[in-house]
Every structure is written in structure tokens, then in C-alpha cells.
Scaffold this active site. Structure first.
Site, mmCIF file in Angstrom:
data_model
loop_
_atom_site.group_PDB
_atom_site.id
_atom_site.type_symbol
_atom_site.label_atom_id
_atom_site.label_comp_id
_atom_site.label_asym_id
_atom_site.label_seq_id
_atom_site.Cartn_x
_atom_site.Cartn_y
_atom_site.Cartn_z
ATOM 1 N N ASP A 10 -24.435 -0.160 -38.934
ATOM 2 C CA ASP A 10 -23.632 -1.019 -39.794
ATOM 3 C C ASP A 10 -24.240 -0.976 -41.194
ATOM 4 O O ASP A 10 -24.485 0.105 -41.711
ATOM 5 C CB ASP A 10 -23.536 -2.430 -39.212
ATOM 6 C CG ASP A 10 -22.322 -3.187 -39.712
ATOM 7 O OD1 ASP A 10 -21.236 -2.590 -39.771
ATOM 8 O OD2 ASP A 10 -22.451 -4.374 -40.043
ATOM 9 N N ASP A 17 -23.858 4.066 -35.703
ATOM 10 C CA ASP A 17 -24.514 3.729 -36.972
ATOM 11 C C ASP A 17 -25.178 2.362 -36.836
ATOM 12 O O ASP A 17 -25.023 1.674 -35.830
ATOM 13 C CB ASP A 17 -23.478 3.675 -38.093
ATOM 14 C CG ASP A 17 -22.358 2.675 -37.779
ATOM 15 O OD1 ASP A 17 -22.528 1.485 -38.075
ATOM 16 O OD2 ASP A 17 -21.311 3.086 -37.220
#
Length: 292
Positions: A211, A209
């Protein structure tokens, strides 16, 4: 001829290793307690592997609950020569996209609720962490990840946070300003403890991802992490098999970074002042340097 015995620490999403021959499980106890789970022993070719799921099977342990000392001690006691950790992480830079792998070579430790050393209580040691991974083993890990189809970044800074919560937006932006590349919750104190146990260590961070610093996108959640993690974990398992296959039939020589003997320059407590009980305990991970 010195043989390779690979210690594989599986992070989030990686709870098994494919293709192990002579597979057996061993429940062990160390002077620092029990590790996260039973050790899984096996081999691929003539390379022995010892696998340990960091969070336990079923993902029972949060990052702060992982018994890092016991995990590293258990691998050392099992005869492991080199440790590869495979961990999920979030990206802090545009160039590191979900699905990418990072062979990190630097760390910033922002954890605070974990035991970070085997030493103390009458026996002090100060190991160097200037270069916290084994350059040879990290390059090998990056090579095999690329060979099985991963997009790999070689070198980068991994910031370890305490967790278990994900970052706030302000924290995520701060870490980007510091020049960090990925963020995770488990490589520290693992890398520090591996160094104290004279175990060459490498980590493959599997990016899941961005974040939360990319404000135009949804902030990281377990749901979107799991989707990417499933793809990454399949590549991670293939990379481990490829690594063992590549090393099969080859001789292991000491780490070119001097990690196998780093305690020769780290022990500071005078022999007469050393606590005998602590020394007895430390022989499990530092017997070579302590004389048996």
C-alpha cells in the site's frame, strides 16, 4: 453422492483457469442483470468448475462497476456449491510481504457505492456475517496454495475500500491502527451476497504491494502491482487445479458452518406481507428457503 461444483471468481490478473476439460462458455442473464463476463464451464477429474473473471476479460470493469449481485446469482444458478475468490490486495502489515497469499477470514466493509443485498422491496432478510467465510473451504484453499509453493497466511482481516483510487497515506495508517492485515477493493459485497445465496465462500488474497504506509518505499502503483501479480496469478491458477484434483472422487457434505441453510434463520418478512414480484426474483438464489 453429492458432487462438488466449484465457482472460481478470478480477480485482477486471473482471467483463465488452466487444464479445464470439456470447456465451454455460456452467456447468461440473471434477475439482477448480466454478470461480468460469460461463464466458463469445465471439469478437472470429476469436479465441475465454473469460472468467472470478476472484472471481465481485458479488465473492463472497475471495482465499483462489477455487477456483484449478477455474478453471485449467475454462479448459484449454474449449480455452484462453493465459491473461491482470488483477489489482488495490498499489505498493511510487515509480515505480509508482496508475493504472499492470505486466506482472509474477516472483513471490514468500507465500500459505499454498491448494491450489497439481494433482499429488500418487500422481502427482508438478515444473514449473519460474524464468520464470513466457510472455515472448511478456506482451509482447503490455504492448503492447496501452500502445496503449489505459495507462502500462505491463514486468517486475517481484509478491509474493502471503494476505489478505484489507492489509499491516501492517512487512510493507510488508519487501517493499520484498526488492525487490518490487507486492503482490497472487491471482497465486499461479494462475501455478503454469497452468504445470502447460501454459498460457502473463501478468498485467497494475493499480496502485491505494501500500500503506501511504508513511507521509505515508493507508494503503490499499477506498474509495480503488475510485476508481482504475474507471479501470484501463476500460483493462483495452479492452486485452483490442485484444489479440484484434491476434491476429485470425494463426496461433498454441507458446510460445517451451516451456510447451506443459513436463510432458515434469516428471513423475517411474514409470508402474507411478501412482495410476489420480489419473491419470484429471489427464487434464483434462495429457492430452497422460499420453497422452490
Amino acid at each position: 453422492m453429492s458432487k462438488w461444483t466449484l465457482g472460481i471468481i478470478g480477480g485482477s490478473g486471473l482471467y483463465e483457469i488452466d487444464g479445464l476439460e470439456d470447456r465451454r462458455e455460456e452467456t447468461v442473464e440473471t434477475p439482477w442483470g448480466a454478470p461480468s463476463d460469460a461463464l466458463v464451464h469445465g471439469r478437472i477429474g470429476d469436479v465441475k468448475l465454473v469460472f468467472l473473471p470478476r472484472h471481465g476479460r481485458g479488465h473492463r470493469l472497475s471495482p465499483s462497476e462489477v455487477p456483484y449481485q449478477a455474478n453471485i446469482a449467475a454462479l448459484k444458478m449454474a449449480g455452484v456449491t462453493d465459491v473461491l475468490a482470488i483477489s489482488a490486495c495490498g499489505s498493511l502489515q510487515e509480515a505480509y510481504a508482496p508475493g504472499d497469499f492470505l486466506a482472509a477470514d474477516q472483513f471490514i466493509d468500507r465500500t459505499f457505492a454498491r448494491a450489497k443485498t439481494f433482499f429488500g422491496e418487500g422481502m427482508v432478510a438478515h444473514v449473519s456475517m460474524a464468520h464470513p467465510v466457510c472455515s472448511r473451504f478456506s482451509a482447503m484453499a490455504a492448503d492447496v496454495a501452500e502445496a503449489v509453493g505459495a507462502r500462505v497466511h491463514r486468517g486475517g482481516t481484509y478491509i474493502a475500500m471503494e476505489g478505484p483510487q489507492f489509499s491516501s497515506l492517512a487512510e493507510s495508517k488508519l487501517y493499520r491502527q484498526w488492525g487490518c492485515d490487507v486492503i482490497g477493493m472487491t471482497a465486499m459485497p461479494e462475501a455478503k451476497l454469497a452468504r445470502e445465496a447460501e454459498l460457502p465462500y473463501a478468498v485467497l488474497g494475493m499480496v502485491t504491494d505494501y500500500d503506501c504506509w511504508r513511507e521509505e518505499e515508493e507508494a503503490v502503483t499499477v506498474t509495480n502491482v503488475l510485476e508481482v501479480m504475474a507471479r501470484n496469478s501463476a500460483l493462483g491458477r495452479k492452486a485452483v487445479v490442485k484444489l479440484a484434483e484434491n476434491l476429485s472422487g470425494t463426496e461433498r457434505t454441507p458446510s460445517p458452518d451451516g451456510i447451506d441453510t443459513c436463510l432458515d434463520y434469516a428471513l423475517i418478512t411474514a409470508e402474507a406481507a411478501r412482495n410476489p414480484e420480489t419473491i419470484h426474483k429471489l427464487r434464483a438464489i434462495a429457492g430452497r428457503a422460499l420453497g422452490g
